[in-house]
Design an enzyme around this catalytic site. Structure first.
Site, PDB file in Angstrom:
ATOM      1  N   MET A   7      85.130   3.926  51.670  1.00 13.98           N
ATOM      2  CA  MET A   7      84.348   3.354  52.771  1.00 13.98           C
ATOM      3  C   MET A   7      84.929   2.013  53.228  1.00 13.98           C
ATOM      4  O   MET A   7      85.017   1.733  54.424  1.00 13.98           O
ATOM      5  CB  MET A   7      82.885   3.169  52.335  1.00 13.98           C
ATOM      6  CG  MET A   7      82.138   4.447  52.091  1.00 13.98           C
ATOM      7  SD  MET A   7      81.836   5.395  53.604  1.00 13.98           S
ATOM      8  CE  MET A   7      80.465   4.482  54.318  1.00 13.98           C
ATOM      9  N   GLY A   8      85.344   1.178  52.267  1.00 17.50           N
ATOM     10  CA  GLY A   8      85.893  -0.141  52.588  1.00 17.50           C
ATOM     11  C   GLY A   8      87.175  -0.024  53.407  1.00 17.50           C
ATOM     12  O   GLY A   8      87.353  -0.726  54.411  1.00 17.50           O
ATOM     13  N   ASN A  49      91.426  -6.411  47.212  1.00 21.12           N
ATOM     14  CA  ASN A  49      90.911  -5.420  46.271  1.00 21.12           C
ATOM     15  C   ASN A  49      91.219  -5.913  44.854  1.00 21.12           C
ATOM     16  O   ASN A  49      92.252  -6.541  44.628  1.00 21.12           O
ATOM     17  CB  ASN A  49      91.559  -4.054  46.515  1.00 21.12           C
ATOM     18  CG  ASN A  49      90.794  -2.959  45.825  1.00 21.12           C
ATOM     19  OD1 ASN A  49      89.711  -2.587  46.264  1.00 21.12           O
ATOM     20  ND2 ASN A  49      91.318  -2.463  44.729  1.00 21.12           N
ATOM     21  N   ALA A  62      77.234  -0.781  44.392  1.00 20.93           N
ATOM     22  CA  ALA A  62      75.951  -1.489  44.307  1.00 20.93           C
ATOM     23  C   ALA A  62      75.650  -1.890  42.867  1.00 20.93           C
ATOM     24  O   ALA A  62      76.173  -1.300  41.924  1.00 20.93           O
ATOM     25  CB  ALA A  62      74.850  -0.577  44.836  1.00 20.93           C
ATOM     26  N   GLY A  83      79.277   8.140  56.266  1.00 17.16           N
ATOM     27  CA  GLY A  83      80.361   8.640  55.417  1.00 17.16           C
ATOM     28  C   GLY A  83      81.692   8.023  55.831  1.00 17.16           C
ATOM     29  O   GLY A  83      81.732   7.059  56.609  1.00 17.16           O
ATOM     30  N   LYS A  95      68.131   1.583  55.148  1.00 16.76           N
ATOM     31  CA  LYS A  95      69.185   2.510  54.694  1.00 16.76           C
ATOM     32  C   LYS A  95      68.640   3.419  53.587  1.00 16.76           C
ATOM     33  O   LYS A  95      68.969   4.610  53.529  1.00 16.76           O
ATOM     34  CB  LYS A  95      70.419   1.730  54.203  1.00 16.76           C
ATOM     35  CG  LYS A  95      71.530   2.626  53.650  1.00 16.76           C
ATOM     36  CD  LYS A  95      72.172   3.466  54.733  1.00 16.76           C
ATOM     37  CE  LYS A  95      72.921   4.708  54.342  1.00 16.76           C
ATOM     38  NZ  LYS A  95      73.672   4.879  53.173  1.00 16.76           N
ATOM     39  N   HIS A 101      66.539   5.965  55.214  1.00 14.56           N
ATOM     40  CA  HIS A 101      67.484   6.899  55.852  1.00 14.56           C
ATOM     41  C   HIS A 101      67.951   7.934  54.829  1.00 14.56           C
ATOM     42  O   HIS A 101      67.982   9.131  55.102  1.00 14.56           O
ATOM     43  CB  HIS A 101      68.680   6.113  56.412  1.00 14.56           C
ATOM     44  CG  HIS A 101      69.864   6.955  56.803  1.00 14.56           C
ATOM     45  ND1 HIS A 101      70.721   7.506  55.876  1.00 14.56           N
ATOM     46  CD2 HIS A 101      70.313   7.357  58.012  1.00 14.56           C
ATOM     47  CE1 HIS A 101      71.646   8.207  56.498  1.00 14.56           C
ATOM     48  NE2 HIS A 101      71.432   8.126  57.797  1.00 14.56           N
ATOM     49  N   ASN A 102      68.309   7.466  53.655  1.00 13.35           N
ATOM     50  CA  ASN A 102      68.815   8.392  52.642  1.00 13.35           C
ATOM     51  C   ASN A 102      67.720   9.304  52.092  1.00 13.35           C
ATOM     52  O   ASN A 102      67.984  10.463  51.775  1.00 13.35           O
ATOM     53  CB  ASN A 102      69.506   7.624  51.512  1.00 13.35           C
ATOM     54  CG  ASN A 102      70.912   7.197  51.913  1.00 13.35           C
ATOM     55  OD1 ASN A 102      71.176   6.979  53.093  1.00 13.35           O
ATOM     56  ND2 ASN A 102      71.818   7.088  50.972  1.00 13.35           N
ATOM     57  N   GLU A 149      67.479  11.820  54.581  1.00 15.29           N
ATOM     58  CA  GLU A 149      68.708  12.636  54.447  1.00 15.29           C
ATOM     59  C   GLU A 149      68.522  13.690  53.347  1.00 15.29           C
ATOM     60  O   GLU A 149      68.836  14.868  53.538  1.00 15.29           O
ATOM     61  CB  GLU A 149      69.871  11.687  54.103  1.00 15.29           C
ATOM     62  CG  GLU A 149      71.201  12.323  53.781  1.00 15.29           C
ATOM     63  CD  GLU A 149      72.246  11.267  53.371  1.00 15.29           C
ATOM     64  OE1 GLU A 149      72.504  10.345  54.163  1.00 15.29           O
ATOM     65  OE2 GLU A 149      72.784  11.356  52.249  1.00 15.29           O
ATOM     66  N   ARG A 187      66.401  17.937  43.775  1.00 14.68           N
ATOM     67  CA  ARG A 187      67.747  17.633  43.249  1.00 14.68           C
ATOM     68  C   ARG A 187      67.708  17.577  41.717  1.00 14.68           C
ATOM     69  O   ARG A 187      68.615  18.051  41.045  1.00 14.68           O
ATOM     70  CB  ARG A 187      68.258  16.294  43.795  1.00 14.68           C
ATOM     71  CG  ARG A 187      68.657  16.386  45.233  1.00 14.68           C
ATOM     72  CD  ARG A 187      69.797  15.455  45.572  1.00 14.68           C
ATOM     73  NE  ARG A 187      70.019  15.506  47.008  1.00 14.68           N
ATOM     74  CZ  ARG A 187      70.936  14.805  47.652  1.00 14.68           C
ATOM     75  NH1 ARG A 187      71.718  13.970  46.987  1.00 14.68           N
ATOM     76  NH2 ARG A 187      71.087  14.901  48.950  1.00 14.68           N
ATOM     77  N   HIS A 234      33.294   3.597  37.828  1.00 15.15           N
ATOM     78  CA  HIS A 234      34.097   2.868  38.814  1.00 15.15           C
ATOM     79  C   HIS A 234      33.368   2.659  40.138  1.00 15.15           C
ATOM     80  O   HIS A 234      33.810   1.859  40.958  1.00 15.15           O
ATOM     81  CB  HIS A 234      35.421   3.624  39.060  1.00 15.15           C
ATOM     82  CG  HIS A 234      36.303   3.649  37.845  1.00 15.15           C
ATOM     83  ND1 HIS A 234      36.905   2.511  37.361  1.00 15.15           N
ATOM     84  CD2 HIS A 234      36.665   4.640  37.005  1.00 15.15           C
ATOM     85  CE1 HIS A 234      37.611   2.823  36.281  1.00 15.15           C
ATOM     86  NE2 HIS A 234      37.478   4.113  36.037  1.00 15.15           N
TER      87      HIS A 234
HETATM   88  C1  6PG Z   1      75.419   7.815  54.462  1.00  9.88           C
HETATM   89  C2  6PG Z   1      75.160   8.512  53.172  1.00  9.88           C
HETATM   90  C3  6PG Z   1      75.940   7.871  52.090  1.00  9.88           C
HETATM   91  C4  6PG Z   1      76.032   8.742  50.845  1.00  9.88           C
HETATM   92  C5  6PG Z   1      75.137   8.257  49.758  1.00  9.88           C
HETATM   93  C6  6PG Z   1      74.078   9.196  49.275  1.00  9.88           C
HETATM   94  O1  6PG Z   1      74.428   7.448  55.081  1.00  9.88           O
HETATM   95  O2  6PG Z   1      76.581   7.656  54.837  1.00  9.88           O
HETATM   96  O3  6PG Z   1      73.797   8.476  52.847  1.00  9.88           O
HETATM   97  O4  6PG Z   1      75.432   6.592  51.894  1.00  9.88           O
HETATM   98  O5  6PG Z   1      75.993  10.048  51.104  1.00  9.88           O
HETATM   99  O6  6PG Z   1      76.006   7.882  48.772  1.00  9.88           O
HETATM  100  O7  6PG Z   1      74.578  10.104  48.431  1.00  9.88           O
HETATM  101  P1  6PG Z   1      73.909  10.811  47.178  1.00  9.88           P
HETATM  102  O8  6PG Z   1      73.622  12.165  47.703  1.00  9.88           O
HETATM  103  O9  6PG Z   1      75.014  10.793  46.172  1.00  9.88           O
HETATM  104  O10 6PG Z   1      72.727  10.054  46.713  1.00  9.88           O
END
Ligand code: 6PG
Length: 463
Positions: free
Chosen positions: A14-15, A33, A78, A129, A181, A184-185, A188, A286, A444
């Site tokens: 990503m970086g 790095n 993180a 991604g 974020k 968002h995940n 996701e 999961r 209660h």
């Molecule tokens: C994004 C993704 C990205 C990644 C995470 C979650 O928004 O680009 O959410 O941050 O897919 O690492 O992945 P996991 O499925 O491993 O929790």
């Protein structure tokens, strides 16, 4: 000589992609790095863009390469690595130099760092991604507007654009960016699981092979469900495996990985007392997927599932309904967090931010942004446009959940969505029984419906 506009530490996938994106947009980026070889390899890969990249072998070099006041993006894993990196950088920085954590940090860590650090700090969620990071991610900022303003030109330039509008914004104070974020995940996870359940029904209930499922997703991508996740699901289902000369999907192990962001969303929802059963069910799914050995044993003990008859239209409508309910919960959670943490976080800004670049980008997000503008303070379920979609599709969700359950096919996230819908449209719920029980065993107290009196007790003291 200080020539670089911005610094970036951490040249992982990503970086590196983000650094190239910054250079491509005309800014000079200084990169560092921990392992120097990786930095040199990155400089090689940068090709023509290397003219706008300053490769640094030490943090001292990085600090010297940056124009002041400095701004440095951290793209390190993180958790502890972020704290260690901040500490290592500190001796080379001036008091007003800005650090931007653009990793998948837990927002509570971001809030702690902002509180403890005596320097400007931003917590920024980046989604999309590797491809997004390279060509335009969604960027969710949290922190002080003055600090954001210092890097806004770079962040908006590198972000995805929806009809020309950048998907990069300061969404709220302190940890708001990383909180958004995480949600968002969470969404996701649920979006992905809803698609996986639909795939499972077609595979196990309707005897469809992966190459037959791919065009179904492709068709759906041309309609209301149009989204990045449906698009890639079609491609995943269509992929051929050379080694077995069959669908690749059939040889992928059925245990999902996770890095923890979805789990954080579920945990925070409990702290906030905001219901997100669809997202929680997706996190649990999961976890269940990871228990492969146990599932194999129990399959032997309890047998498999039966067939089912469902139309493609019913599946599409059920998925649409589940998706709207999932987003309802995610956005409700954002509203609850804004109140709890006193953030100026607006759901319409988040919906606009997610319209392009991020993993959950979809056609529906533009309508969601509009719905929040038209009906501020209301949930998506109350917004006329989405209320109509729910009325139209919930029958299909019910049909799919009922038929799948009757055939023994698992649809935990669809069932959670239906359970949420039915619970929330029930004006008279069943928690009067809970209150009676609580008063019975713990005195209660309960509130009476007929006269509004609180702290009331039942006659059970004598029992
Ligand atoms: C994004 C993704 C990205 C990644 C995470 C979650 O928004 O680009 O959410 O941050 O897919 O690492 O992945 P996991 O499925 O491993 O929790």
């Amino acid at each position: 000589m200080a020539t670089a506009d911005i610094g970036l530490i951490g040249l992982g996938t990503m970086g590196s992609a983000l650094a190239l994106n910054i250079a491509e947009n005309g800014f000079t980026v200084a990169v560092f790095n921990r392992t120097t070889e990786k930095m040199h390899a990155f400089m090689e890969e940068a090709g023509d863009l290397a003219d706008r990249v300053v490769g640094c072998e030490s943090l001292e070099d990085l600090a010297a390469a940056l124009k002041g006041p400095r701004a440095i993006i951290l793209m390190v894993p993180a958790g502890d690595p972020v704290d260690q990196q901040i500490e290592a950088l500190d001796p080379y920085l001036d008091a007003d130099d800005l650090i931007i954590d653009a990793g998948n940090a837990n927002f509570r860590d971001t809030m702690r760092r902002m509180e403890a650090l005596e320097r400007p700090f931003l917590g920024v969620g980046v989604s999309g991604g590797e491809d997004g990071a390279r060509h335009g991610p969604a960027i969710m900022g949290g922190g002080d507007p003055d600090h954001w303003a210092r890097v806004e030109p770079v962040l908006t330039a590198i972000s995805a654009k929806f009809e020309g509008a950048p998907c990069a914004a300061l969404l709220g104070e302190t940890g708001a960016g990383h909180f958004v974020k995480a949600v968002h995940n969470g969404i996701e996870y649920a979006d992905m699981q809803l698609i996986a359940e639909t795939y499972g029904l077609m595979r196990d209930g309707m005897a469809m092979a992966a190459p037959d499922i791919a065009p179904v997703f492709e068709r759906w991508n041309g309609g209301r469900l149009s989204s990045y996740l449906i698009e890639i699901s079609a491609k995943v289902a269509a992929a051929h495996d050379e080694a077995t000369d069959g669908p690749l999907l059939d040889v992928i192990v059925d245990a999902a990985g996770q890095k923890g962001t979805g789990r954080w969303t579920a945990i925070e929802a409990q702290h906030l007392g905001t219901p997100i059963p669809v997202i929680e069910a997706a996190v649990s799914a999961r976890n269940m997927s990871a228990k492969r050995d146990l599932r194999a044993t129990l399959a032997d003990a309890f047998g498999g599932s039966g067939k089912l008859e469902l139309t493609e239209e019913a599946l599409e409508a059920a998925l649409t309904c589940g998706k709207v309910l999932c987003y309802t919960q995610g956005f409700d959670m954002l509203r609850a967090a804004a109140q709890a943490f006193d953030w100026t976080l607006m759901r319409e800004d988040v919906a606009r931010n997610w319209r392009a670049g991020c993993i959950i980008r979809s056609a529906m997000l533009d309508d969601m942004a509009e719905a929040f503008e038209i009906a501020p303070g209301k949930t998506l379920m109350e917004a006329p446009y989405f209320a109509d979609i729910l009325s139209e599709t919930v029958g299909a969700l019910r049909e799919v959940v009922v038929k799948a359950s009757a055939s023994g096919l698992p649809v935990p996230v669809m069932a959670a969505a239906l359970g949420y819908f039915d619970t929330m449209r029930m004006a008279r719920g069943t928690a009067n029984m809970i209150q009676g029980q609580r008063d019975f065993f713990g005195l209660h107290g309960f509130e009476r419906l007929d006269n509004g009196k609180t702290g009331q007790h039942g006659p059970w003291a004598d029992d």
